[in-house]
Scaffold this active site. Structure first.
Site, PDB file in Angstrom:
ATOM      1  N   CYS A 133       0.865  -1.173   0.000  1.00 46.51           N
ATOM      2  CA  CYS A 133       0.000   0.000   0.000  1.00 46.51           C
ATOM      3  C   CYS A 133       0.905   1.228   0.000  1.00 46.51           C
ATOM      4  CB  CYS A 133      -0.983  -0.013   1.172  1.00 46.51           C
ATOM      5  SG  CYS A 133      -0.278   0.299   2.808  1.00 46.51           S
ATOM      6  N   ASN A 138       2.445   1.579   4.232  1.00 43.27           N
ATOM      7  CA  ASN A 138       2.718   0.331   4.940  1.00 43.27           C
ATOM      8  C   ASN A 138       2.399   0.411   6.430  1.00 43.27           C
ATOM      9  OD1 ASN A 138       5.520  -1.868   5.644  1.00 43.27           O
ATOM     10  ND2 ASN A 138       3.492  -2.455   4.973  1.00 43.27           N
ATOM     11  N   CYS A 190      -1.381   0.755   7.226  1.00 44.74           N
ATOM     12  CA  CYS A 190      -2.812   0.410   7.332  1.00 44.74           C
ATOM     13  C   CYS A 190      -3.172  -0.809   6.488  1.00 44.74           C
ATOM     14  CB  CYS A 190      -3.701   1.585   6.915  1.00 44.74           C
ATOM     15  SG  CYS A 190      -3.583   3.048   7.957  1.00 44.74           S
ATOM     16  N   ARG A 191      -3.319  -0.601   5.194  1.00 47.13           N
ATOM     17  CA  ARG A 191      -3.854  -1.653   4.327  1.00 47.13           C
ATOM     18  C   ARG A 191      -2.923  -2.833   4.146  1.00 47.13           C
ATOM     19  NH1 ARG A 191      -5.285   2.027  -0.667  1.00 47.13           N
ATOM     20  NH2 ARG A 191      -3.366   3.013   0.052  1.00 47.13           N
ATOM     21  N   SER A 192      -1.667  -2.592   3.790  1.00 47.09           N
ATOM     22  CA  SER A 192      -0.783  -3.736   3.522  1.00 47.09           C
ATOM     23  C   SER A 192      -0.429  -4.533   4.778  1.00 47.09           C
ATOM     24  CB  SER A 192       0.463  -3.324   2.733  1.00 47.09           C
ATOM     25  OG  SER A 192       1.205  -2.336   3.398  1.00 47.09           O
TER      26      SER A 192
END
Length: 158
Positions: free
Chosen positions: A7, A10, A12-14
């Site tokens: 993301c 690095n 939140c999403r990933s």
């Protein structure tokens, strides 16, 4: 099989996708067959732990998030079999640093693997939103990671 979730920062999403996939892989006893990591296309949060809101949302579901943010490198294209991006901006950033066409072919949107995808392949960035956004991200990445695992099995990678 080596998987890198990507993301922007690095945090939140990933790392959420990394943690969800780790949990699924552990449930299936495939830890010795699938290696998992995450990284960001930007350097703003390098060395920072995952966002506390992401961590709290994951913890509420029994998922452990650990690690520290790092930035994607050209070497990641050699080290990983698939680079799974959160959205089109991350795909573009990865393609910009891919050393060749073979490396670029490893880049996919994570939600390509969600069997129930509704047409929108992005995992939205929850950073500036409320807590519901972090819950939504877990829902999206869980479905995509389950689909990814099924694909890896169907293609006999695991």
């Amino acid at each position: 099989m080596r998987l890198l979730f990507v993301c922007m920062g690095n945090i939140c999403r990933s790392p959420t996708a990394e943690a969800v996939m780790r949990a699924l892989v552990a449930q299936e006893g495939l830890e010795d067959q699938i290696e998992i990591d995450s990284a960001g296309t930007g350097s703003w949060h390098v060395g920072h732990p995952p966002d506390r809101r992401s961590t709290a949302a994951a913890k509420a579901r029994g998922i452990v998030m650990e690690g520290a943010a790092r930035q994607v490198t050209v070497a990641d294209f050699e080290d990983y079999d698939l680079l799974l991006a959160a959205d089109a901006d991350n795909v573009a950033a990865l393609r910009a640093i891919a050393p060749d066409d073979g490396a670029a072919a490893k880049i996919h949107l994570l939600r390509e693997y969600d069997p129930a995808v509704d047409g929108d392949l992005a995992v939205p960035d929850p950073y500036y939103g409320g807590p519901d956004g972090f819950e939504h991200v877990i829902d999206l990445v869980d479905a995509a990671c389950r689909g990814l695992l099924a694909t890896l099995r169907a293609e006999r990678f695991v």
